[in-house]
Scaffold this motif. Structure first.
Motif, short mmCIF file in Angstrom:
data_model
loop_
_atom_site.label_atom_id
_atom_site.label_comp_id
_atom_site.label_asym_id
_atom_site.label_seq_id
_atom_site.Cartn_x
_atom_site.Cartn_y
_atom_site.Cartn_z
N MET A 1 -24.47 -3.13 0.61
CA MET A 1 -23.01 -3.19 0.47
C MET A 1 -22.50 -1.87 -0.13
O MET A 1 -23.09 -1.36 -1.08
N SER A 2 -21.44 -1.31 0.47
CA SER A 2 -20.85 -0.12 -0.16
C SER A 2 -19.46 -0.51 -0.69
O SER A 2 -18.70 -1.20 -0.01
N ALA A 3 -19.19 -0.06 -1.87
CA ALA A 3 -17.97 -0.53 -2.56
C ALA A 3 -16.69 -0.08 -1.88
O ALA A 3 -16.65 0.96 -1.23
N GLU A 4 -15.66 -0.89 -2.09
CA GLU A 4 -14.31 -0.45 -1.72
C GLU A 4 -13.86 0.52 -2.81
O GLU A 4 -14.15 0.29 -4.00
N ILE A 5 -13.20 1.60 -2.40
CA ILE A 5 -12.77 2.59 -3.39
C ILE A 5 -11.37 2.22 -3.89
O ILE A 5 -10.46 1.97 -3.10
N ILE A 6 -11.21 2.19 -5.19
CA ILE A 6 -9.87 1.97 -5.76
C ILE A 6 -9.14 3.31 -5.73
O ILE A 6 -9.57 4.27 -6.38
N ASP A 7 -8.05 3.36 -4.99
CA ASP A 7 -7.32 4.61 -4.79
C ASP A 7 -6.26 4.77 -5.89
O ASP A 7 -5.12 4.31 -5.76
N GLY A 8 -6.66 5.43 -6.97
CA GLY A 8 -5.76 5.59 -8.11
C GLY A 8 -4.52 6.40 -7.77
O GLY A 8 -3.44 6.16 -8.31
N LYS A 9 -4.69 7.35 -6.85
CA LYS A 9 -3.53 8.18 -6.46
C LYS A 9 -2.47 7.31 -5.81
O LYS A 9 -1.29 7.46 -6.09
N GLN A 10 -2.94 6.41 -4.93
CA GLN A 10 -1.99 5.55 -4.21
C GLN A 10 -1.31 4.57 -5.17
O GLN A 10 -0.09 4.39 -5.12
N VAL A 11 -2.12 3.95 -6.06
CA VAL A 11 -1.52 2.99 -7.01
C VAL A 11 -0.51 3.72 -7.89
O VAL A 11 0.60 3.23 -8.13
N ALA A 12 -0.87 4.93 -8.32
CA ALA A 12 0.04 5.71 -9.17
C ALA A 12 1.33 6.04 -8.41
O ALA A 12 2.43 5.93 -8.96
N GLU A 13 1.18 6.39 -7.14
CA GLU A 13 2.37 6.74 -6.36
C GLU A 13 3.28 5.51 -6.18
O GLU A 13 4.50 5.61 -6.27
N ASP A 14 2.64 4.35 -5.93
CA ASP A 14 3.44 3.12 -5.79
C ASP A 14 4.26 2.88 -7.06
O ASP A 14 5.46 2.59 -7.00
N ILE A 15 3.61 3.02 -8.22
CA ILE A 15 4.32 2.76 -9.49
C ILE A 15 5.42 3.82 -9.69
O ILE A 15 6.54 3.50 -10.10
N ARG A 16 5.12 5.08 -9.35
CA ARG A 16 6.14 6.14 -9.52
C ARG A 16 7.34 5.89 -8.62
O ARG A 16 8.48 6.15 -9.01
N ASN A 17 7.09 5.37 -7.41
CA ASN A 17 8.22 5.06 -6.52
C ASN A 17 9.07 3.94 -7.11
O ASN A 17 10.30 3.98 -7.05
N GLU A 18 8.40 2.94 -7.70
CA GLU A 18 9.15 1.85 -8.34
C GLU A 18 9.98 2.41 -9.50
O GLU A 18 11.15 2.05 -9.70
N LEU A 19 9.37 3.32 -10.27
CA LEU A 19 10.08 3.91 -11.41
C LEU A 19 11.27 4.75 -10.95
O LEU A 19 12.34 4.73 -11.58
N LYS A 20 11.06 5.48 -9.85
CA LYS A 20 12.13 6.33 -9.32
C LYS A 20 13.35 5.46 -8.97
O LYS A 20 14.50 5.83 -9.27
N ALA A 21 13.07 4.30 -8.38
CA ALA A 21 14.17 3.39 -8.02
C ALA A 21 14.85 2.88 -9.30
O ALA A 21 16.09 2.80 -9.36
#
Ligand code: NAP
Length: 295
Positions: A1-21
């Protein structure tokens, strides 16, 4: 089994977009969140962190008050800048970039920050409130880790979390946050450090490992069980002549080997790193809302 990668950049961008709004909504009410940034001295790493923080503020519409002071600044002069920001209604958050030069006492400076503007979450008042589970500003890297787990759908309730590292900025607070009796926490937490006997004995029992030792390969494949979730906080420079700058960044986990056993894993770079500044922005917006009686 190879792990799923947690994409911190994407999660951070999602939160920044929410903050921008949110910042745009606040602007309609004539509220502009403001962050006061203080850097003493010219340490290149600190300079680049501070620049990254200021750029991130600008991108989502947070006003930043940039104060770059010389390395000779006295403690009293620094305390005066903090006091000015404590009393400035345009400033909702105060960030003193650490480490400070040796002639300045870090604890005295952190204590001088108005706890209502303590967006780094390092004031003893914030730390105490976090400890007893009261609403406060949560420290940015630990809160970033908790958000990464939550947004990746990782169940922490009842999970055994093994934290490797007991610093005041990562290990202790993240352990504390995850054992709180609240949603997104409720974990059974084991906190390990250099005096821990047989680290692997503990990490092999972990459903979630949070590695914050500051040393490459602290966690190797033989130290984890199949299906573990691994959050690698470490940032270590290793020589790499194939790169123009002569080095690359790696974490505390033997990523290539551990990812073959893990269910989820964060990369370095691109995992926890992008979350830290994001949670600073989050705290600054939260502070602006609190200052204006908005929940
Ligand atoms: P730190 O203050 O040096 O603390 C390291 C902790 O790890 C200490 O408690 C130490 O134990 C423990 N430790 C070291 N080697 C160990 C080993 N082999 N086994 C078990 N425990 C061990 O570091 P920090 O400030 O917490 O940072 C940790 C790492 O995270 C660093 O690489 C740092 O660069 C990185 N970091 C990243 C971010 C980000 O935004 N991505 C933010 C902060 C930190 P003792 O207490 O016994 O010495």
């Amino acid at each position: 089994m190879s792990a799923e990668i947690i994409d911190g950049k994407q999660v951070a961008e999602d939160i920044r977009n929410e903050l921008k709004a949110t910042v745009a909504e606040l602007k309609e009410k004539d509220i502009v969140p403001g962050l006061g940034v203080i850097l003493v001295g010219a340490d290149p790493a600190s300079q680049s962190y501070v620049t990254a923080k200021e750029r991130a503020c600008e991108k989502i519409g947070i006003y930043s008050d940039d104060n770059r002071l010389s390395a000779e600044t006295t403690q009293d002069e620094l305390l005066q800048v903090v006091e000015r920001m404590n009393n400035d209604p345009k400033i909702n958050g105060i960030l003193v970039q650490l480490p400070l030069p040796k002639h300045i006492d870090e604890a005295t400076v952190l204590l001088a920050i108005n706890p209502d503007k303590d967006v780094d979450g390092f004031h003893p008042m914030s730390v105490g409130k976090m400890m007893i589970g009261e609403d406060t500003f949560l420290p940015c890297t630990p809160n970033g880790i908790v958000q990464l787990l939550a947004r990746s759908g990782v169940e922490t309730s009842g999970a055994h979390v093994v934290v490797v590292g007991r610093s005041n900025i990562v290990g202790k607070p993240v352990a504390n946050m995850l054992l709180q009796k609240k949603e997104g926490a409720n974990a059974t937490v084991t906190l390990c450090h250099t005096r821990t006997k047989d680290l692997g004995h503990f990490t092999r029992q972990a459903d979630i490992i949070i590695a914050a030792s500051g040393w490459p390969n602290t966690i190797t494949a033989d130290m984890v069980k199949e299906g573990v979730v691994v959050i690698d906080v470490g940032v270590n420079r290793v020589e790499d002549s194939s790169r123009e700058r002569g080095y690359r960044l790696i974490g505390d986990v033997d990523f290539d080997a551990v990812k073959e056993k893990a269910a989820l894993i964060t990369p370095v770079p691109g995992g926890v790193g992008p979350m830290t500044i994001t949670m600073l922005l989050f705290n600054t917006v939260l502070s602006a809302k609190r200052a204006n009686g908005i929940d």
